[in-house]
Design a protein around this motif. Structure first.
Motif, PDB file in Angstrom:
ATOM      1  N   GLN A 192       0.821  -1.213   0.000  1.00 20.94           N
ATOM      2  CA  GLN A 192       0.000   0.000   0.000  1.00 20.94           C
ATOM      3  C   GLN A 192       0.855   1.264   0.000  1.00 20.94           C
ATOM      4  O   GLN A 192       0.396   2.322  -0.434  1.00 20.94           O
ATOM      5  N   GLY A 193       2.094   1.160   0.474  1.00 21.44           N
ATOM      6  CA  GLY A 193       2.981   2.314   0.498  1.00 21.44           C
ATOM      7  C   GLY A 193       3.623   2.624  -0.842  1.00 21.44           C
ATOM      8  O   GLY A 193       4.265   3.677  -0.986  1.00 21.44           O
ATOM      9  N   MET A 194       3.472   1.732  -1.805  1.00 18.74           N
ATOM     10  CA  MET A 194       4.022   1.993  -3.142  1.00 18.74           C
ATOM     11  C   MET A 194       3.089   2.940  -3.885  1.00 18.74           C
ATOM     12  O   MET A 194       1.932   2.613  -4.152  1.00 18.74           O
ATOM     13  N   ARG A 195       3.591   4.095  -4.254  1.00 20.83           N
ATOM     14  CA  ARG A 195       2.753   5.134  -4.827  1.00 20.83           C
ATOM     15  C   ARG A 195       2.552   4.916  -6.322  1.00 20.83           C
ATOM     16  O   ARG A 195       3.449   4.481  -7.037  1.00 20.83           O
ATOM     17  N   ARG A 196       1.349   5.260  -6.757  1.00 21.79           N
ATOM     18  CA  ARG A 196       1.028   5.134  -8.175  1.00 21.79           C
ATOM     19  C   ARG A 196       1.869   6.090  -9.014  1.00 21.79           C
ATOM     20  O   ARG A 196       2.186   5.798 -10.173  1.00 21.79           O
ATOM     21  N   GLU A 197       2.287   7.209  -8.406  1.00 24.06           N
ATOM     22  CA  GLU A 197       3.083   8.179  -9.159  1.00 24.06           C
ATOM     23  C   GLU A 197       4.424   7.599  -9.607  1.00 24.06           C
ATOM     24  O   GLU A 197       4.975   8.027 -10.624  1.00 24.06           O
ATOM     25  N   TRP A 198       4.958   6.632  -8.864  1.00 23.97           N
ATOM     26  CA  TRP A 198       6.233   6.030  -9.240  1.00 23.97           C
ATOM     27  C   TRP A 198       6.106   5.280 -10.568  1.00 23.97           C
ATOM     28  O   TRP A 198       6.970   5.380 -11.434  1.00 23.97           O
ATOM     29  N   ARG A 199       5.031   4.504 -10.715  1.00 22.55           N
ATOM     30  CA  ARG A 199       4.814   3.786 -11.977  1.00 22.55           C
ATOM     31  C   ARG A 199       4.574   4.763 -13.122  1.00 22.55           C
ATOM     32  O   ARG A 199       5.109   4.582 -14.230  1.00 22.55           O
ATOM     33  N   GLU A 200       3.773   5.800 -12.839  1.00 23.82           N
ATOM     34  CA  GLU A 200       3.490   6.778 -13.886  1.00 23.82           C
ATOM     35  C   GLU A 200       4.765   7.494 -14.316  1.00 23.82           C
ATOM     36  O   GLU A 200       4.971   7.756 -15.514  1.00 23.82           O
ATOM     37  N   ALA A 201       5.640   7.804 -13.367  1.00 25.53           N
ATOM     38  CA  ALA A 201       6.898   8.462 -13.723  1.00 25.53           C
ATOM     39  C   ALA A 201       7.771   7.548 -14.569  1.00 25.53           C
ATOM     40  O   ALA A 201       8.406   8.000 -15.539  1.00 25.53           O
ATOM     41  N   ALA A 202       7.810   6.255 -14.228  1.00 21.49           N
ATOM     42  CA  ALA A 202       8.605   5.320 -15.017  1.00 21.49           C
ATOM     43  C   ALA A 202       8.073   5.197 -16.436  1.00 21.49           C
ATOM     44  O   ALA A 202       8.854   5.151 -17.399  1.00 21.49           O
ATOM     45  N   LEU A 203       6.747   5.175 -16.587  1.00 19.03           N
ATOM     46  CA  LEU A 203       6.159   5.075 -17.918  1.00 19.03           C
ATOM     47  C   LEU A 203       6.374   6.362 -18.714  1.00 19.03           C
ATOM     48  O   LEU A 203       6.634   6.317 -19.931  1.00 19.03           O
ATOM     49  N   ASN A 204       6.296   7.503 -18.030  1.00 12.51           N
ATOM     50  CA  ASN A 204       6.509   8.775 -18.724  1.00 12.51           C
ATOM     51  C   ASN A 204       7.946   8.939 -19.199  1.00 12.51           C
ATOM     52  O   ASN A 204       8.218   9.663 -20.177  1.00 12.51           O
ATOM     53  N   LEU A 205       8.881   8.278 -18.511  1.00 14.49           N
ATOM     54  CA  LEU A 205      10.285   8.349 -18.906  1.00 14.49           C
ATOM     55  C   LEU A 205      10.647   7.320 -19.971  1.00 14.49           C
ATOM     56  O   LEU A 205      11.819   7.158 -20.305  1.00 14.49           O
ATOM     57  N   GLY A 206       9.653   6.636 -20.504  1.00 19.68           N
ATOM     58  CA  GLY A 206       9.897   5.696 -21.592  1.00 19.68           C
ATOM     59  C   GLY A 206      10.055   4.254 -21.161  1.00 19.68           C
ATOM     60  O   GLY A 206      10.340   3.397 -21.990  1.00 19.68           O
ATOM     61  N   ASN A 208       8.739   0.539 -19.230  1.00 19.32           N
ATOM     62  CA  ASN A 208       7.538  -0.292 -19.229  1.00 19.32           C
ATOM     63  C   ASN A 208       7.376  -0.918 -17.844  1.00 19.32           C
ATOM     64  O   ASN A 208       8.079  -0.559 -16.904  1.00 19.32           O
ATOM     65  N   GLY A 209       6.445  -1.848 -17.743  1.00 22.34           N
ATOM     66  CA  GLY A 209       6.200  -2.476 -16.453  1.00 22.34           C
ATOM     67  C   GLY A 209       7.419  -3.206 -15.905  1.00 22.34           C
ATOM     68  O   GLY A 209       7.689  -3.175 -14.701  1.00 22.34           O
ATOM     69  N   TRP A 210       8.169  -3.873 -16.805  1.00 18.09           N
ATOM     70  CA  TRP A 210       9.371  -4.578 -16.358  1.00 18.09           C
ATOM     71  C   TRP A 210      10.397  -3.608 -15.804  1.00 18.09           C
ATOM     72  O   TRP A 210      11.008  -3.866 -14.767  1.00 18.09           O
ATOM     73  N   HIS A 211      10.622  -2.481 -16.480  1.00 26.23           N
ATOM     74  CA  HIS A 211      11.573  -1.482 -15.989  1.00 26.23           C
ATOM     75  C   HIS A 211      11.141  -0.935 -14.627  1.00 26.23           C
ATOM     76  O   HIS A 211      11.986  -0.706 -13.748  1.00 26.23           O
ATOM     77  N   TYR A 212       9.841  -0.714 -14.475  1.00 28.89           N
ATOM     78  CA  TYR A 212       9.345  -0.188 -13.211  1.00 28.89           C
ATOM     79  C   TYR A 212       9.657  -1.152 -12.076  1.00 28.89           C
ATOM     80  O   TYR A 212      10.174  -0.743 -11.022  1.00 28.89           O
ATOM     81  N   TRP A 213       9.366  -2.449 -12.268  1.00 23.95           N
ATOM     82  CA  TRP A 213       9.591  -3.405 -11.193  1.00 23.95           C
ATOM     83  C   TRP A 213      11.075  -3.632 -10.933  1.00 23.95           C
ATOM     84  O   TRP A 213      11.491  -3.795  -9.782  1.00 23.95           O
TER      85      TRP A 213
END
Length: 304
Positions: A192-206, A208-213
């Motif tokens: 629950q402490g993992m923020r949605r903004e972190w995933r969105e920032a990773a996607l905005n920087l080009g 994907n889901g694998w890079h985010y994790w």
């Protein structure tokens, strides 16, 4: 001079009754803290010191290393290794299964009723252990258990194939009933402490889901997952009632050996039992220290 000035004194000065109330409210926390420390001293520190002293005391009251040396003998070393292997196996399986379960129920779009049902079951199952749990598994997967007999009717004899509930892997299966729900409970706050903004920032920087994790999710969750593994390891290492009721000592485990030595069912040797208990204190103490350090590591991300 008015009565208010006469009775109350200078403006801003507290009345004696008010000062007493403030003093009492300030003293109550100190009283509870003192009672807590007395409780720890009486039921944790005191017994630990007594175990330490008795482990190095001979029958005539002198100093001896005889009982501690026996911990490194073949039989009791095997008991420690078996207990550690059982704890590590159940903790590892529970970490993986519990993490995946908790992640699935915390994902956006998961029905609220399903999330509540899983969390409610986890809260109940994590505390369902001991003799009731052993009896439930014997009634289900024992030699005459309900599921065992039903599988025989469809042509599958699990005991004929080599499975036994009263063995090491039978204990693993039983422990997982409370280990996996406990993992769900303790890892949920980290997810629950993992923020949605972190995933969105990773996607905005080009990415994907694998890079985010790989670059964000796994590094953030690693301290919490490791801390959970250590907590589950300690929880399984100290379990006594469930393996005793299930195997009656067929699988050599340290808590059962301590119980046998202290109760005198086979041979009464309290000093050797204290030595085995000292070994457990060392293992559990190391686990608690590692858990505390990892919790502090994980807390850095939760504060951001």
């Amino acid at each position: 001079m008015s009565s208010e000035t006469t009775n109350g004194g200078a403006p801003g000065r507290r009345q004696p009754a008010e000062r007493r109330r403030i003093s009492l409210s300030a003293a109550l926390p100190l009283v509870f803290i003192g009672l807590f420390f007395l409780y720890v001293l009486a039921f944790l520190a005191g017994p630990a010191v007594s175990i330490f002293v008795q482990a190095f005391t001979s029958s005539d009251g002198g100093f001896t290393m005889h009982y501690v040396d026996q911990l490194f003998g073949r039989y009791y070393a095997k008991a420690y290794l078996t207990t550690a292997a059982l704890s590590a196996a159940t903790a590892l399986i529970a970490v993986v299964a519990g993490l995946l379960t908790a992640y699935q129920i915390q994902r956006p779009g998961t029905p609220e009723w399903l999330r509540n049902a899983v969390n409610s079951f986890a809260g109940v199952a994590a505390n369902f252990a001991g003799i009731p749990l052993a009896f439930a598994f014997i009634s289900t997967l024992g030699t005459q258990g309900m599921l065992t007999l039903w599988l025989k009717t469809v042509g599958l004899d699990i005991y004929g194939a080599g499975f036994s509930l009263f063995s090491f892997w039978g204990l693993v299966l039983t422990y997982l009933y409370f280990q996996i729900p406990l993992m769900v409970i303790i890892i949920t706050p980290a997810l629950q402490g993992m923020r949605r903004e972190w995933r969105e920032a990773a996607l905005n920087l080009g990415g994907n889901g694998w890079h985010y994790w790989w670059h964000v999710g796994i590094p953030v969750l690693t301290p919490a997952v490791l801390a959970s593994f250590i907590l589950l390891f300690g929880n399984a290492f100290a379990s006594y009632a469930t393996p005793y009721a299930l195997t009656s000592g067929l699988v050599p485990l340290v808590p059962i050996e301590i119980g046998n030595l202290m109760s005198g069912n086979v041979i009464a040797d309290p000093q050797l039992g204290n030595a085995l208990s000292l070994g457990m204190i060392v293992v559990m103490g190391a686990a608690m220290i590692l858990y505390t350090l990892l919790q502090k590591w994980a807390g850095r991300w939760q504060k951001r």
